[in-house]
Design a protein around this motif. Structure first.
Motif, short mmCIF file in Angstrom:
data_model
loop_
_atom_site.label_atom_id
_atom_site.label_comp_id
_atom_site.label_asym_id
_atom_site.label_seq_id
_atom_site.Cartn_x
_atom_site.Cartn_y
_atom_site.Cartn_z
N VAL A 48 -83.00 -16.42 85.47
CA VAL A 48 -82.77 -17.85 85.72
C VAL A 48 -83.50 -18.63 84.64
O VAL A 48 -84.72 -18.52 84.50
N THR A 49 -82.75 -19.40 83.87
CA THR A 49 -83.34 -20.16 82.77
C THR A 49 -83.06 -21.64 82.94
O THR A 49 -81.98 -22.02 83.37
N GLY A 50 -84.05 -22.44 82.62
CA GLY A 50 -83.94 -23.89 82.78
C GLY A 50 -83.53 -24.61 81.52
O GLY A 50 -83.19 -25.78 81.55
N ASP A 51 -83.57 -23.95 80.39
CA ASP A 51 -83.12 -24.55 79.14
C ASP A 51 -83.06 -23.48 78.06
O ASP A 51 -84.03 -23.26 77.33
N PRO A 52 -81.93 -22.79 77.92
CA PRO A 52 -81.84 -21.68 76.98
C PRO A 52 -81.92 -22.09 75.51
O PRO A 52 -82.13 -21.25 74.64
N VAL A 88 -83.88 -18.53 73.90
CA VAL A 88 -83.20 -17.63 74.85
C VAL A 88 -81.72 -17.55 74.50
O VAL A 88 -81.11 -16.48 74.57
N GLU A 89 -81.14 -18.67 74.11
CA GLU A 89 -79.73 -18.69 73.74
C GLU A 89 -79.45 -17.70 72.60
O GLU A 89 -78.47 -16.94 72.65
N GLU A 90 -80.32 -17.66 71.60
CA GLU A 90 -80.15 -16.72 70.49
C GLU A 90 -80.26 -15.27 70.99
O GLU A 90 -79.47 -14.40 70.59
N ASN A 148 -76.02 -4.71 83.49
CA ASN A 148 -75.93 -5.57 84.69
C ASN A 148 -76.92 -6.74 84.66
O ASN A 148 -77.53 -7.08 85.66
N ILE A 149 -77.09 -7.34 83.49
CA ILE A 149 -78.02 -8.46 83.35
C ILE A 149 -77.21 -9.75 83.23
O ILE A 149 -76.36 -9.88 82.35
N THR A 150 -77.49 -10.68 84.13
CA THR A 150 -76.78 -11.96 84.17
C THR A 150 -77.77 -13.09 83.98
O THR A 150 -78.86 -13.08 84.54
N PHE A 151 -77.38 -14.07 83.18
CA PHE A 151 -78.18 -15.27 82.99
C PHE A 151 -77.55 -16.41 83.76
O PHE A 151 -76.34 -16.63 83.69
N MET A 154 -79.63 2.45 96.99
CA MET A 154 -79.79 1.13 97.56
C MET A 154 -79.61 0.10 96.43
O MET A 154 -80.34 0.10 95.46
N LYS A 155 -78.62 -0.77 96.56
CA LYS A 155 -78.33 -1.78 95.55
C LYS A 155 -79.30 -2.95 95.71
O LYS A 155 -79.45 -3.50 96.79
N THR A 156 -79.98 -3.31 94.62
CA THR A 156 -80.93 -4.42 94.64
C THR A 156 -80.73 -5.31 93.43
O THR A 156 -80.08 -4.93 92.46
N THR A 157 -81.31 -6.49 93.51
CA THR A 157 -81.32 -7.42 92.39
C THR A 157 -82.77 -7.65 91.98
O THR A 157 -83.65 -7.79 92.84
N ILE A 158 -83.01 -7.71 90.69
CA ILE A 158 -84.31 -8.09 90.18
C ILE A 158 -84.16 -9.51 89.66
O ILE A 158 -83.35 -9.77 88.77
N LEU A 159 -84.90 -10.42 90.23
CA LEU A 159 -84.85 -11.84 89.87
C LEU A 159 -85.99 -12.15 88.91
O LEU A 159 -87.16 -11.92 89.23
N ILE A 160 -85.64 -12.67 87.73
CA ILE A 160 -86.65 -12.99 86.73
C ILE A 160 -86.51 -14.45 86.32
O ILE A 160 -85.52 -14.83 85.70
N PRO A 161 -87.48 -15.29 86.66
CA PRO A 161 -87.48 -16.65 86.14
C PRO A 161 -87.90 -16.62 84.67
O PRO A 161 -88.83 -15.92 84.30
N GLU A 162 -87.19 -17.35 83.84
CA GLU A 162 -87.42 -17.31 82.39
C GLU A 162 -88.03 -18.63 81.94
O GLU A 162 -87.61 -19.68 82.36
#
Length: 146
Positions: free
Chosen positions: A36-40, A63-65, A78-81, A1-9
């Motif tokens: 999901v990042t609001g200011d890397p 986070v950018e570093e 499979n990690i996307t920002f 079963m394909k799922t996504t894990i959503l992580i607010p950063e």
């Protein structure tokens, strides 16, 4: 079963790395992971602890570093920002223009709600925060209840 894990950063790249490593190691299935990042570029607010030297340190200053240093590893797992800095800034301006008080709790809700828009799988799990640690077989145990 394909799922996504959503992580607010929230400016915790040092905790986030540990969080992601635990998710990958302790998952029985290979999930898409969406951060999901609001200011890397914002300065990190978290530290690691070296038990040998008994010192706190920051492996990553932002986070950018972290993303730049671990780019291949992130892609391989499979990690996307998703950077929502501009979108959150516009929302904050509109929110305050209407006379509302903007605080960190609003950032949290905004990251969560915008992040859901980027989920491309039928199922997703909300990891709550960038410093939660997954236990072994967390996903298979959760699927048993679903």
């Amino acid at each position: 079963m394909k799922t996504t894990i959503l992580i607010p950063e929230y400016g915790h790249p040092n905790f986030l790395e540990v969080c992601l490593e635990a998710l990958i190691k302790n998952s029985r299935f290979k999930h898409d992971i969406l951060i999901v990042t609001g200011d890397p570029k914002v300065s990190a607010t978290d530290f690691r602890y070296d038990k040998d030297t008994r010192q706190r340190y920051q492996k990553y200053k932002s986070v950018e570093e972290f993303v730049n240093n671990r780019k291949k590893w992130l892609e391989d797992n499979n990690i996307t920002f998703i950077d929502i800095t501009d979108r959150r800034k516009k929302f904050k301006e509109e929110y305050e223009r209407r006379g509302c008080v903007y605080n960190g709790g609003v950032d949290t809700s905004f990251n969560d709600n915008v992040g859901v828009e980027y989920v491309n799988t039928k199922w997703f799990f909300w990891n709550w925060d960038d410093d939660f640690i997954a236990t072994p077989d967390w996903d298979i145990n959760l699927f048993k209840y679903i």
